[in-house]
Motif scaffolding. Structure first.
Motif, short mmCIF file in Angstrom:
data_model
loop_
_atom_site.label_atom_id
_atom_site.label_comp_id
_atom_site.label_asym_id
_atom_site.label_seq_id
_atom_site.Cartn_x
_atom_site.Cartn_y
_atom_site.Cartn_z
N ARG A 187 -11.77 21.73 54.78
CA ARG A 187 -12.29 20.38 54.56
C ARG A 187 -11.60 19.72 53.37
NH1 ARG A 187 -17.25 18.97 56.92
NH2 ARG A 187 -18.05 20.56 58.33
N GLY A 188 -11.35 20.49 52.33
CA GLY A 188 -10.64 19.93 51.19
C GLY A 188 -9.23 19.50 51.55
N ARG A 189 -8.55 20.32 52.35
CA ARG A 189 -7.19 19.97 52.76
C ARG A 189 -7.17 18.69 53.59
NH1 ARG A 189 -4.29 19.87 56.87
NH2 ARG A 189 -5.94 20.70 58.17
N ILE A 190 -8.10 18.60 54.56
CA ILE A 190 -8.17 17.40 55.39
C ILE A 190 -8.52 16.18 54.54
CG2 ILE A 190 -9.33 16.31 57.35
CD1 ILE A 190 -7.39 18.47 58.12
N ALA A 191 -9.42 16.38 53.56
CA ALA A 191 -9.77 15.26 52.68
C ALA A 191 -8.55 14.76 51.91
CB ALA A 191 -10.87 15.70 51.71
N ARG A 192 -7.71 15.70 51.44
CA ARG A 192 -6.48 15.28 50.76
C ARG A 192 -5.56 14.53 51.70
NH1 ARG A 192 -6.99 20.51 48.56
NH2 ARG A 192 -5.49 21.30 50.08
N ASP A 193 -5.44 15.05 52.95
CA ASP A 193 -4.59 14.36 53.94
C ASP A 193 -5.11 12.96 54.20
OD1 ASP A 193 -2.95 16.49 54.14
OD2 ASP A 193 -3.62 17.16 56.12
N THR A 293 -0.72 20.43 63.70
CA THR A 293 -0.36 19.29 64.54
C THR A 293 -0.38 18.00 63.73
OG1 THR A 293 -1.26 20.36 66.51
CG2 THR A 293 -1.00 17.97 66.59
N VAL A 294 -1.42 17.81 62.93
CA VAL A 294 -1.53 16.59 62.12
C VAL A 294 -0.39 16.51 61.11
CG1 VAL A 294 -2.94 15.43 60.38
CG2 VAL A 294 -4.01 16.37 62.43
N ALA A 295 -0.02 17.64 60.49
CA ALA A 295 1.05 17.64 59.49
C ALA A 295 2.40 17.31 60.13
CB ALA A 295 1.11 19.00 58.81
N LEU A 296 2.70 17.89 61.29
CA LEU A 296 3.97 17.61 61.95
C LEU A 296 4.03 16.18 62.46
CD1 LEU A 296 4.55 20.95 63.93
CD2 LEU A 296 5.77 20.13 61.90
N LEU A 297 2.92 15.69 62.97
CA LEU A 297 2.87 14.28 63.40
C LEU A 297 3.11 13.35 62.22
CD1 LEU A 297 -0.06 14.00 65.99
CD2 LEU A 297 2.36 13.50 66.36
N GLY A 298 2.51 13.67 61.08
CA GLY A 298 2.72 12.84 59.90
C GLY A 298 4.17 12.84 59.47
N ALA A 299 4.83 14.00 59.54
CA ALA A 299 6.25 14.07 59.18
C ALA A 299 7.09 13.24 60.14
CB ALA A 299 6.71 15.53 59.19
N ALA A 300 6.80 13.30 61.45
CA ALA A 300 7.54 12.51 62.43
C ALA A 300 7.34 11.02 62.20
CB ALA A 300 7.10 12.89 63.84
N ARG A 301 6.11 10.62 61.91
CA ARG A 301 5.82 9.20 61.68
C ARG A 301 6.54 8.69 60.45
NH1 ARG A 301 0.92 9.79 61.87
NH2 ARG A 301 0.57 9.23 64.05
N GLU A 302 6.55 9.49 59.40
CA GLU A 302 7.24 9.08 58.17
C GLU A 302 8.74 8.98 58.40
OE1 GLU A 302 7.52 7.74 54.39
OE2 GLU A 302 5.66 8.20 55.45
N ALA A 303 9.32 9.93 59.15
CA ALA A 303 10.75 9.88 59.43
C ALA A 303 11.11 8.65 60.26
CB ALA A 303 11.17 11.16 60.15
N THR A 341 7.79 13.03 50.18
CA THR A 341 7.21 13.98 49.22
C THR A 341 5.80 14.36 49.62
OG1 THR A 341 8.55 13.04 47.43
CG2 THR A 341 6.60 14.34 46.80
N GLY A 342 5.02 13.37 50.05
CA GLY A 342 3.67 13.66 50.52
C GLY A 342 3.68 14.53 51.77
N MET A 343 4.62 14.27 52.69
CA MET A 343 4.72 15.09 53.89
C MET A 343 5.08 16.54 53.55
SD MET A 343 3.91 13.51 56.60
CE MET A 343 2.69 12.61 55.64
N ARG A 344 5.97 16.69 52.57
CA ARG A 344 6.33 18.06 52.17
C ARG A 344 5.11 18.80 51.62
NH1 ARG A 344 10.51 16.94 49.62
NH2 ARG A 344 12.08 17.83 51.01
N GLU A 345 4.31 18.11 50.83
CA GLU A 345 3.11 18.75 50.27
C GLU A 345 2.11 19.10 51.37
OE1 GLU A 345 1.75 15.89 47.50
OE2 GLU A 345 3.26 16.37 45.95
N ARG A 346 1.93 18.23 52.36
CA ARG A 346 1.00 18.53 53.45
C ARG A 346 1.47 19.71 54.27
NH1 ARG A 346 0.20 12.39 55.74
NH2 ARG A 346 -0.25 11.41 53.73
N LEU A 347 2.77 19.77 54.55
CA LEU A 347 3.31 20.91 55.32
C LEU A 347 3.16 22.20 54.53
CD1 LEU A 347 6.43 19.20 56.88
CD2 LEU A 347 4.64 20.36 58.17
N ALA A 348 3.35 22.13 53.22
CA ALA A 348 3.21 23.35 52.41
C ALA A 348 1.80 23.90 52.50
CB ALA A 348 3.57 23.04 50.96
N ALA A 367 11.12 19.36 59.86
CA ALA A 367 9.81 19.89 59.47
C ALA A 367 9.55 21.14 60.29
CB ALA A 367 8.72 18.86 59.71
N GLU A 368 9.18 22.23 59.62
CA GLU A 368 9.03 23.52 60.33
C GLU A 368 7.84 24.26 59.75
OE1 GLU A 368 11.82 27.23 61.86
OE2 GLU A 368 12.53 25.86 60.29
#
Length: 370
Positions: A187-193, A293-303, A341-348, A367-368
């Motif tokens: 829940r904390g991770r999703i809240a940050r996202d 899924t949400v993290a990879l989608l966010g990376a694709a959208r940002e790219a 930078t935000g996408m990298r943090e979410r993927l991490a 993104a992997e």
């Protein structure tokens, strides 16, 4: 909360009251065949049997009181066991068995040893008083030792059963706490996202609207302001989509499968920017966690957003190979901004990595997730 408070008290003897009733029945049956010549023997047998019943009832609630009563029964019955046709041995055996079943915890087996010594001494006194032979004495000791061994084995079984119950309860509590911690972490991770999504989208939206306002007030540029409003609308739609995906993951709702979600994202990008997006899906499809899924989608959208901003009109190539997503566009897109930078943090946070940089004449974002 202590573990012992969570567990119900266990009765002594796995058979519980049924075993005690059976033992009492056996004692009554054997004593009914007794034929002592003196009436005082009947008095001793009667009082001993009554004390045995009381000691059996108190085994769980008052173990030390029960021990005292049962020890008196065992010793007094052993003292008259040598009296002809008294059948007092049966009371010795049922009483000493219950004593052996009692769990004295801090005192270990010392009370049982003391009761056994008392019974052995009482047997010796009975043999001397009533003229019994040595073989009779050792026979009584043998019977008593067998019943003590049976009681100790029974007690050990009960101790192990209680320890197993406590271990299972402790395991259940540990699993519950682990699940609770994992839920709070998720829940904390999703809240940050969600915070990152809203901050990024609303910040960009605010900038576009400010520019549109300035174009209208200072230059009267309706066409330029209209284009900024359209960009604001696209940013709002993208932010709403990201927010919905984050909320869906938080509520454990069904997040779209990654290939289908990427196809929808590519189609929307083509409509908004008039730029072709070539999507290729390779490798073996696998079920991904909603957070991945949400993290990879966010990376694709940002790219895609960066490609439209820094290389407008250039075809974008997007490839998904298992859990490796790459987005390539013609022309160098410039360095990283806050978005990547935000996408990298979410993927991490989901065990993934993100790299972005020039690849020959192209700009490549990868993104992997492990």
């Amino acid at each position: 909360m202590k573990l012992k408070a969570l567990l119900p008290p266990r009765p002594h003897g796995e058979s519980g009251w049924v075993g005690r009733v059976l033992a009492s029945g056996v004692a009554v049956a054997v004593l009914s065949t007794a034929r002592p010549a003196d009436s005082w023997v009947w008095v001793v047998l009667g009082v001993s049997f009554a004390l045995f019943l009381a000691g059996s009832v108190l085994m769980t609630a008052r173990p030390y009181v029960s021990f005292a009563l049962l020890s008196v029964v065992a010793v007094s019955s052993a003292l008259i066991a040598g009296y002809p046709q008294s059948n007092a041995l049966v009371l010795v055996l049922v009483a000493i068995t219950d004593v052996a079943v009692l769990d004295f915890r801090r005192h270990g087996n010392r009370p049982i040893v003391a009761a056994g010594i008392g019974v052995a001494a009482a047997y010796a006194g009975s043999a001397w008083l009533f003229g019994q032979s040595d073989s009779w004495y050792f026979t009584q000791l043998l019977w008593t030792a067998v019943l003590v061994a049976f009681g100790l084995n029974r007690r050990q079984y009960e101790v192990q059963a209680r320890q197993t119950e406590q271990l299972l309860e402790q395991t259940r509590l540990a699993q519950s706490e682990h699940a609770r911690a994992a839920t709070l972490e998720e829940r904390g991770r999703i809240a940050r996202d969600l915070h990152d999504v809203l901050a990024h989208s609303l910040g960009a939206l605010s900038v576009q609207l400010e520019v549109a306002e300035a174009l209208l007030e200072e230059r009267g540029d309706t066409a330029g302001a209209l284009e900024r409003v359209r960009r604001s609308r696209r940013l709002a739609v993208q932010g709403l989509t990201e927010a919905r995906n984050a909320v869906a993951a938080l509520r454990s709702d069904a997040v779209p499968e990654l290939p289908a979600a990427l196809a929808g994202l590519a189609e929307q990008h083509e409509k908004d920017h008039g730029t072709a997006v070539q999507l290729a899906v390779t490798g073996h499809p696998r079920k991904l966690d909603s957070a991945v899924t949400v993290a990879l989608l966010g990376a694709a959208r940002e790219a895609l957003t960066n490609a439209a901003k820094h290389a407008p009109g250039q075809t974008v190539g997007m490839r998904l190979d298992g859990v490796r997503l790459s987005v390539r566009n013609k022309g160098v897109t410039s360095g990283e901004g806050f978005g990547l930078t935000g996408m990298r943090e979410r993927l991490a946070l989901v065990g993934g990595t993100l790299t972005a940089g020039p690849d020959g004449d192209d700009w490549l974002v990868v993104a992997e997730v492990e």
